[in-house]
Motif scaffolding. Structure first.
Motif: not given
Length: 594
Positions: A557, A564, A594, A562, A567
């Motif tokens: 992440l 998602k 993030y 950040g 990630a």
């Protein structure tokens, strides 16, 4: 049915033999939900012929969900008695909590396959099963060859998720398992009907729970001038006096403090440090003697917990206790009270505690003398008795010397006797020492330990949770060299208090050094912590493998800023799987930037 089985089995073989790079399929036999689950299973390195449920001994089988579903299933026992089916209850992580099956042959076969209470069958463990419902959020029927594992091809599984009717959070799933030949679409209808009954029971219990909490609040809220709080894990009720006192304090902070008090069966007031640094005295009264999750009534007062009387009178203020050391917790104040009576005296004092708890700092704070000499008894083994005693004499040449012997408990019996003789020949102005706290008597007698008239025990960090704000500020100042230049947010402090600190203060200072060194941030948030610390600070206690998984997710992440979706792609899992794992691991991403 036989034609479909043959067609589905062939499509399955074709897909499993194809490359993972193929992101779409054209088969009308394999449904998209099944295909995507197969693909995720393969991306996670699973092999259809090698997967198997894994036993997970830390599962709490008899929990709130299990008891609720059991009461509903018992009312439908006749339907199970008349069918060759098994009913399975899992939690939201795919861990099997209960199993009901009347067919002895099926029960034995499921046992050999690990489909039993105490085993986990989530997608990352066994691939595609009916538990895909935990990811899709809707009822699912997985038939025979649609299972990822070869072991489950002779069964069909109709599953539906259990969602809390008030909080709307996923609690688990209920699955009806039968042999492929007995598969019928009515299985899903039966399961969804059962789920409806379960959620109605949960709704009724939630209402009853809130009602009990409100009744307890009204019972104790006789005098509105006194701050009180009634709360459980989902609900908090405060009077105006408590609301003014608490301000915007997170409910989680209060509930964790209450649960810790209930679990440890503490009696009397305890101290609670608010994010703004104010200390409250909290009396905790449980609503139920058996269930710590039932809730509690908290009685609040300003100021620290009532001070204990000592032989010397009332506990002194923290600022005059031990110079150079910080803390406000009850255990620390109790230690400082004892140490205050022994400061600048002449009697020998032994300071005991766990490694890294600050024993040497406490020992050095007992004396204001300038000539403090510190020696380490661990060196005695390498030096030998003769050179060790000579080393002591060198330190004792100064008549006003205050000698501190570290790790005095590590001395061999003969060396301890020689040390004691040397100290009697040339006594220091004062003798202080540190040792590790032991649960029993040492294997060999250490004569030097009998020489100490007073013993101080330094509490471990896990018993000094209220001291975290002060300790973080002090260590930050030591690492950065600037006073009051770094602020640790309340979210970080709260997260760190949930960790285990085997190295005590040394471990905490290591974290501060890793976080602060090379950083220009003046405010430390959860996003500034190393990923492994955030993973270990999850709401529930994580096993070692779970900590590694949580750390990997947090690192992905962070690298994805950040995002998602990005990630999940980097981890090789679906975004829904990523969300589920974040929930399952108890990771709090709300305060991360993030």
């Amino acid at each position: 049915m036989n034609d479909w089985l043959r067609t589905a089995a062939k499509a399955r073989d074709d897909i499993f033999s194809s490359s993972l790079d193929v992101s779409t399929h054209s088969s009308s036999v394999v449904r998209p939900t099944v295909y995507e689950s197969w693909r995720r299973s393969r991306l996670q390195g699973l092999a259809p012929e090698a997967v198997s449920p894994v036993e997970f001994s830390e599962i709490e089988l008899d929990n709130y969900l299990s008891r609720t579903v059991t009461s509903i299933v018992e009312k439908r026992a006749a339907a199970l008695d008349q069918s060759a089916c098994a009913l399975v209850l899992t939690d939201r992580d795919g861990n099997l909590l209960r199993r009901w099956v009347r067919d002895h042959e099926m029960a034995a076969d499921l046992d050999t396959k690990g489909v039993a209470a105490g085993f986990t069958m989530d997608e990352s463990t066994v691939g595609t099963t009916g538990l895909v419902t935990l990811l899709t959020g809707r009822p699912e029927l997985i038939r025979g060859p649609e299972h990822f594992s070869e072991k489950f091809k002779q069964y069909s599984c109709a599953s539906a998720p259990v969602v809390h009717p008030v909080r709307r959070t996923l609690l688990g799933s209920v699955s009806l398992i039968c042999r492929v030949a007995d598969t019928t679409p009515l299985m899903l209808s039966w399961v969804t009907d059962l789920i409806t009954a379960v959620e109605e029971a949960l709704r009724a219990r939630a209402c009853q729970r809130e009602q009990r909490l409100f009744e307890a609040y009204t019972t104790y809220n006789r005098d509105v001038r006194h701050p009180i709080v009634a709360l459980d894990m989902t609900t908090i009720i405060t009077n105006a006096a408590a609301a003014r006192l608490l301000g915007g304090v997170d409910q989680t902070l209060l509930w964790e403090h209450a649960r810790r008090s209930l679990r440890e069966r503490r009696s009397g007031p305890t101290s609670l440090t608010l994010p703004n640094g104010e200390v409250l005295s909290v009396d905790c009264c449980p609503l139920s003697g058996q269930d710590t999750d039932a809730g509690a009534i908290l009685f609040l007062r300003k100021g620290s917990a009532p001070r204990r009387k000592t032989e010397a009178g009332v506990l002194p203020k923290p600022s005059v206790l031990l110079p150079g050391l910080v803390g406000r917790s009850e255990k620390w104040r109790s230690l400082c009270c004892q140490a205050h009576r022994l400061r600048n005296g002449t009697s020998p004092v032994l300071v005991v505690g766990e490694p890294g708890s600050g024993r040497l700092a406490v020992a050095e704070a007992l004396q204001d003398a300038q000539a403090i000499r510190v020696v380490d008894a661990i060196d005695a083994a390498a030096l030998g008795d003769g050179r060790w005693v000579q080393h002591l004499h060198v330190q004792l040449e100064e008549p006003t010397c205050v000698l501190v012997i570290r790790h005095v408990d590590s001395l061999e019996p003969s060396t301890a006797v020689a040390t004691l003789a040397a100290l009697r020949r040339t006594p220091p102005a004062r003798l202080l020492a540190t040792a590790q706290r032991r649960s029993g008597e040492p294997a060999a007698h250490n004569a030097l330990l009998d020489h100490f008239e007073s013993v101080l025990e330094v509490p471990p960090l896990r018993e000094r949770l209220d001291d975290f704000p002060d300790l973080l500020a002090r260590f930050s100042e030591q690492v950065s060299g600037a006073k009051n230049s770094i602020e640790w947010t309340p979210e970080v402090v709260q997260a760190l208090t949930r960790l285990e600190w085997p190295g005590n203060l040394n471990s905490l200072k290591t974290l501060v050094r890793r976080t602060v060194t090379g950083s220009c941030a003046t405010k430390i948030g959860t996003d500034d912590l190393p990923p492994e610390y955030v993973a270990r600070a999850a709401r529930r206690q994580l096993a070692t493998l779970e900590q590694i998984e949580a750390q990997t997710i947090l690192q992905a992440l962070r690298e994805a800023g950040g995002n998602k979706h990005q990630a999940a792609l980097a981890l090789g899992i679906a975004r829904s799987t990523l969300y589920r794992k974040i929930r399952a691991l108890g990771l709090d991403l709300s305060a991360s930037i993030y």
